[in-house]
Design a protein around this motif. Structure first.
Motif, short mmCIF file in Angstrom:
data_model
loop_
_atom_site.label_atom_id
_atom_site.label_comp_id
_atom_site.label_asym_id
_atom_site.label_seq_id
_atom_site.Cartn_x
_atom_site.Cartn_y
_atom_site.Cartn_z
N LEU A 232 -2.72 17.30 -0.33
CA LEU A 232 -2.54 17.41 1.16
C LEU A 232 -1.19 17.65 1.41
O LEU A 232 -0.72 18.38 2.41
CB LEU A 232 -3.01 15.94 1.83
CG LEU A 232 -3.39 15.84 3.18
CD1 LEU A 232 -4.60 16.90 3.53
CD2 LEU A 232 -3.58 14.39 3.79
N ALA A 233 -0.21 17.08 0.64
CA ALA A 233 1.39 17.04 0.81
C ALA A 233 1.82 18.48 0.34
O ALA A 233 2.82 19.05 1.18
CB ALA A 233 1.91 16.13 0.09
N GLY A 234 1.08 19.16 -0.40
CA GLY A 234 1.61 20.62 -0.73
C GLY A 234 2.48 20.06 -2.20
O GLY A 234 3.00 19.16 -2.39
N LEU A 235 2.05 21.15 -3.33
CA LEU A 235 2.91 20.97 -4.43
C LEU A 235 4.13 20.25 -4.40
O LEU A 235 5.00 20.90 -3.93
CB LEU A 235 2.74 22.34 -5.20
CG LEU A 235 3.00 22.18 -6.76
CD1 LEU A 235 1.64 21.63 -7.43
CD2 LEU A 235 3.21 23.62 -7.13
N LEU A 242 4.35 11.44 2.34
CA LEU A 242 4.42 10.39 3.21
C LEU A 242 3.44 10.68 4.41
O LEU A 242 2.65 10.03 4.84
CB LEU A 242 5.87 10.12 3.71
CG LEU A 242 6.07 8.83 4.57
CD1 LEU A 242 5.59 7.49 3.71
CD2 LEU A 242 7.48 8.68 5.14
N VAL A 243 3.95 12.16 4.97
CA VAL A 243 2.82 12.52 5.79
C VAL A 243 1.46 12.64 5.67
O VAL A 243 0.59 12.03 6.32
CB VAL A 243 3.43 13.90 6.39
CG1 VAL A 243 2.29 14.32 7.48
CG2 VAL A 243 4.90 13.80 6.89
N GLY A 244 1.13 13.15 4.44
CA GLY A 244 -0.23 13.06 4.02
C GLY A 244 -0.81 11.68 3.74
O GLY A 244 -2.04 11.39 4.18
N ALA A 245 0.05 10.95 3.21
CA ALA A 245 -0.27 9.52 2.94
C ALA A 245 -0.80 8.86 4.51
O ALA A 245 -1.82 8.15 4.58
CB ALA A 245 0.43 8.50 2.27
N MET A 246 -0.10 9.06 5.19
CA MET A 246 -0.10 8.45 6.79
C MET A 246 -1.46 9.17 7.20
O MET A 246 -2.11 8.37 7.85
CB MET A 246 0.93 8.55 7.67
CG MET A 246 2.09 7.78 7.11
SD MET A 246 3.75 7.89 8.25
CE MET A 246 4.36 6.67 7.75
N LEU A 247 -1.67 10.40 7.15
CA LEU A 247 -2.73 11.10 7.79
C LEU A 247 -4.23 10.39 7.26
O LEU A 247 -5.10 10.27 7.69
CB LEU A 247 -2.65 12.59 7.16
CG LEU A 247 -2.11 13.51 8.35
CD1 LEU A 247 -2.20 14.87 7.92
CD2 LEU A 247 -2.96 13.31 9.77
N ILE A 248 -4.31 10.27 5.76
CA ILE A 248 -5.32 9.75 5.14
C ILE A 248 -5.65 8.21 5.67
O ILE A 248 -6.76 7.94 6.12
CB ILE A 248 -5.16 9.52 3.46
CG1 ILE A 248 -5.05 10.86 3.03
CG2 ILE A 248 -5.99 8.80 3.04
CD1 ILE A 248 -6.39 11.51 2.52
N GLY A 249 -4.46 7.52 5.60
CA GLY A 249 -4.29 6.07 6.25
C GLY A 249 -4.99 6.20 7.75
O GLY A 249 -6.14 5.37 7.79
N VAL A 250 -4.74 6.92 8.47
CA VAL A 250 -4.97 6.95 9.94
C VAL A 250 -6.79 7.53 9.93
O VAL A 250 -7.40 6.88 10.51
CB VAL A 250 -4.34 7.96 10.98
CG1 VAL A 250 -4.88 8.00 12.18
CG2 VAL A 250 -2.90 7.25 10.87
#
Lengths: 291, 328
Positions: A232-235, A242-250
């Motif tokens: 999700l974050a990109g390579l 951090l953004v990807g983790a928060m997206l998954i969390g939300v």
């Protein structure tokens, strides 16, 4: 209803902080060595179980057990590097299968040592409620490791971007031979990246133990979660993690609130596939080729 | 087919039943090992011919098991027909996973893993069809045909042996066909094969369907032998892990490697590791997998035959791996 949605938004963002902790180590190794460490989740879990032993046997607060957990996981991580670096041909795929095997070993090691029971912390402080503005509820462990996630993401970003070893690591990743000519020892930098990945996995494990519950089968799911966030974050994008983790969390907490907690895992998997199919370079990735 | 493989197959049909026919415990171990061999063969077909490593063959195994079990139990479809439908169901499920064909090696492997997880969660959730986490009880056993009871241990052994032989023949037929040649060329350079007009994506898709069908039939067979299904069993990680270990262990580029690998690994696990370490005996799978990748990535068979290789005339052309290594 809107309060519930706001609360799950808040809980999801907080969870994103410690999800980022879980994913950072995998992203680092993947971004710099193109090795997907499928034993990463098991390493996180190992740290969690060390924190458990420290608490239940010796009465040490899990947070104070971080050095011990980190030491054990760093050692494991360096051993993983030692094995992976022996692979000569078709490294991308063979390292995947090798670390898959290491993951099986670690899962069963945990099962042998700590049995299949579900564990969680008994230190009351971690489960004390933290209420912000009368509306947002969380536990102190969640807040603590959200902040730790933010701090360590920033630290890793700075280290990779600014420090000598960070730049050396990126140089080795982009052109190993040219980096060697510039006086960078690729093996040293790669060992250092595994040490740092182990360090992050160690802290993530303690976070996992205090925030959630642990059992031996969890390692596999953690690896998948870390990989989902990485994709999700990109390579190799650290802020993207951090953004990807928060997206998954939300997304997970929204699923729990609006649908059912049984579908929580499904959300992550579906998001993973969607990102792979629609935008394989991730949200923040430079053009990486996966297709 | 040369004489030696035929002799082995004949021995499996004639000698094994006579020797083991009365020992139900050993025979049930052999049945389970052959079931795993069938999945390992389907995995190796995708890996060797299709050039794709899958970490989620449990997806196809589970779909095959559920399709067959439900058809036989709820609709009264004859069991052998239902097993065929189980394979077809798994093949259909593989169509859903086809977007993953666009992805390169490791991404494909993990995308299939994600599919296996999604199927497991769906099987848990669709309580109306699958019975959810409670599972399905009393799945019809293998039938009695012409007075022979296939639900006995010996009967089940003959069924899975036949399925395996059919799988081997299909694999061999594909490998030796024109398409097998195209797939082999594709493995060396996909771009070059595309240029000369080989529909590589369609070929890979076909291999995925064939592989899923084989794994699905294996799942269906297992469901009727065990007589019970639940999502966490049908889609268990074991069905994804053991084929990888078995095929890598035996040598997934050979036809007999995955089958020998599955037999050796499973029997070692059940007879030796399990008695030595009651909990966590699967640790040995990880050790074997790692050791094979490090010391003999092409598997046990080449490792065993290597000492004899020097008696054969040396090949002039280097292997693709060596050429790549030289180029890099």
């Amino acid at each position: 209803m809107s309060e519930l949605v706001l609360q799950s938004l808040y809980a999801g963002l907080l969870a994103g902080g410690y999800y980022a902790l879980i994913a950072l180590g995998l992203t680092l190794i993947f971004g710099t060595m193109k090795v997907i460490n499928l034993a990463h989740g098991e390493m996180v879990l190992l740290a969690a179980y060390i924190a458990y032993t420290a608490e239940s046997v010796y009465g040490i607060n899990p947070v104070l057990a971080i050095p011990l957990a980190v030491a054990a996981v760093v050692l494991t991580s360096v051993m993983v590097y030692g094995l992976v670096s022996r692979i000569r041909q078709d490294r991308e795929l063979n390292s995947l299968i090798l670390t898959f095997g290491i993951g099986i070993v670690l899962t069963n090691f945990v099962l042998m040592v700590w049995s299949a029971d579900i564990r969680s912390t008994n230190v009351p402080w971690f489960n004390e409620p933290v209420v912000i503005g009368e509306a947002f509820y969380s536990t102190s462990a969640q807040v603590l490791f959200f902040l730790a996630g933010l701090g360590l993401t920033a630290a890793l970003w700075w280290w990779l971007g600014r420090s000598w070893y960070g730049r050396a690591l990126r140089a080795v990743a982009s052109n190993r031979n040219a980096a060697m000519l510039m006086g960078v020892n690729p093996r040293t930098t790669e060992v250092i990246s595994f040490v740092i990945a182990g360090l992050l996995a160690g802290i993530a494990g303690v976070a996992l133990y205090t925030v959630a519950v642990i059992h031996p089968d969890l390692g596999h799911n953690l690896t998948i979660k870390a990989f989902v966030i990485t994709v999700l974050a990109g390579l190799g994008s650290i802020p993207g993690v951090l953004v990807g983790a928060m997206l998954i969390g939300v997304a997970e907490y929204m699923t729990i609130t609006l649908a059912s907690s049984a579908l929580q895992e499904l959300t992550g998997m579906v998001m993973f596939l969607l990102v792979l199919f629609i935008r394989p370079s991730g949200l923040f990735g430079s053009r990486g080729r996966v297709g | 087919m040369r004489a030696f493989p035929i002799a082995i197959v004949a021995a499996c049909y004639l000698v094994v039943p006579v020797v083991l026919g009365s020992n139900d415990y050993i025979l049930s171990l052999v049945i389970a090992a052959l079931t795993l061999a069938a999945i390992a063969l389907s995995w190796a077909l995708l890996g060797n011919l299709g050039g794709m490593v899958s970490f989620g063959h449990a997806a196809f195994f589970g779909v095959g098991a559920y399709t067959s079990a439900l058809l036989a139990k709820d609709l009264g479809v004859p069991v052998f027909l239902a097993m065929l439908a189980g394979g077809a169901g798994a093949a259909l499920a593989s169509v859903v996973t086809m977007p993953a064909l666009r992805l390169r090696g490791p991404y494909f492997a993990l995308a299939i893993l994600a599919y296996a997880q999604i199927f497991r969660i769906l099987a848990n959730q669709m309580t109306g069809v699958t019975g959810g986490a409670g599972g399905i009880l009393s799945i019809p056993p293998l039938p009695t045909v012409f007075g022979f009871d296939f639900s006995s241990k010996l009967g089940a052994y003959l069924v899975i042996l036949t399925l395996l032989v059919l799988g081997i023949l299909a694999y061999k037929a594909i490998r030796d066909s024109y398409w097998g040649l195209a797939l082999k060329a594709m493995h060396d350079s996909e771009d070059a094969t595309r240029v000369i007009g080989v529909p590589s994506t369609r070929l890979k898709a076909a291999m995925l369907v064939v592989s899923a069908f084989m794994a699905g039939v294996a799942g269906a067979f297992n469901a009727h032998v065990i007589g019970f299904l639940e999502p966490d069993y049908a889609f268990a990680g074991t069905w994804s892990v053991i084929p990888v270990v078995a095929a890598i262990f035996g040598g997934y580029r050979t036809l007999s490697g995955p089958i020998l690998g599955a037999l050796v690994i499973y029997l070692l696990d059940q007879l030796l590791f399990k008695t030595l370490m009651p909990q966590g005996h699967q640790i040995m799978f990880g050790v074997l997998l790692g050791a094979m990748i490090l010391f003999s990535p092409s598997g046990l068979l080449p490792l065993l035959t290597k000492p004899f290789a020097r008696f054969k005339p040396a090949k002039r052309t280097p292997t693709p791996e060596k050429r790549h290594a030289a180029a890099a």
